[in-house]
Design an enzyme around this catalytic site. Structure first.
Site: not given
Ligand code: C5P
Length: 239
Positions: A35, A62, A64, A67, A126, A188, A197, A218
């Site tokens: 990504k 990604d 986003k 417009d 989120t 995770r 998170q 990560r």
């Protein structure tokens, strides 16, 4: 390594300069999907996407997009021409912009000889908490029903999937069966550090809940041995 498990995991190349990202990917040859987010794209531009594709990786771009319809269409046309196979757009751009984006991406990928891309709608980020969302945006509907409303808007405009929290997957999947893509960050592996998170699932839980693919950053990129961390996620999914 189980092929289909490896195809379910998209590694988020966050916090890396372009050369670092390319070096990381070269060091973990088993990776199939990566990504590229705003941070890496703003630093490395389209070249970083081309170079990742030259390394044989499939790219989730990604950025986003949000417009007016003509600009959304133009951005998605360029992203699809680059060979990005997953591309994010904000559902709240509205049905006209979403349709224009979808059509432009499909035409452009086909003209360039790339596989058909899937556009993914972002519903409510989120990072919003429910109280601030209501007061700052003056949106009276609770986030819990606003998310499925925006997902339905995107689906009805021909968008192929959504990015969502693993905790939203089960409800969305009950309304949007496969092949609608539900792609979930907030993953995770058991025992991994949560970092920032809050609401997470393990890879196996998220797939069982209905996710089609997982975004993992990560827990793999910051691991001492990223190849082993990736392999462990694949093994969890395959078992
Ligand atoms: O490192 P970590 O696994 O937390 O990375 C998750 C990735 O998914 C990051 O690129 C983050 O921006 C993205 N993401 C997220 N939550 C969302 C949407 C995207 O964590 N709701």
């Amino acid at each position: 390594m189980n092929r289909s498990a490896a195809d379910r995991i998209i590694v988020a190349l966050d916090g890396m300069a372009p050369e670092q990202a390319l070096g990381f990917v070269a060091a973990v040859p088993e990776l199939r999907w990566v990504k590229v987010g705003l941070e890496l794209f703003v630093a490395g531009g389209p070249d970083v996407v081309r170079q990742l594709r030259d390394q044989g990786k499939r790219v989730f771009l990604d950025l986003k997009f949000h417009d007016i319809p003509a600009t959304m269409a133009g951005a998605c046309r360029s992203a699809a021409r680059l060979g990005a196979e997953l591309i994010t757009v904000h559902a709240c751009a509205g049905s006209e912009a979403l349709r224009a984006a979808q059509d432009a991406a499909m035409d452009s990928a086909s003209a360039a000889g790339h596989p058909a891309p899937t556009l993914l709608a972002v519903t409510v980020l989120t990072s919003w908490d429910a109280a601030r969302f209501a007061s700052e945006l003056a949106i009276k509907e609770p986030v819990a029903s606003y998310v499925p409303r925006l997902a339905a808007l995107a689906a009805s405009a021909g968008i192929g999937g959504c990015v969502c929290s693993p905790l939203e997957v089960m409800a969305l999947r009950s309304v949007h069966p496969e092949p609608f893509a539900l792609i979930t960050p907030g993953i995770r592996p058991a025992g991994a550090a949560l970092g920032d998170q809050q609401r997470v699932m393990t890879p196996a839980e998220a797939i069982a809940a209905g996710s089609s693919q997982l975004v993992i950053g990560r827990p793999i990129t910051a691991a001492q041995d990223p190849g082993a961390a990736f392999a462990a996620c694949c093994a969890e999914l395959a078992s």
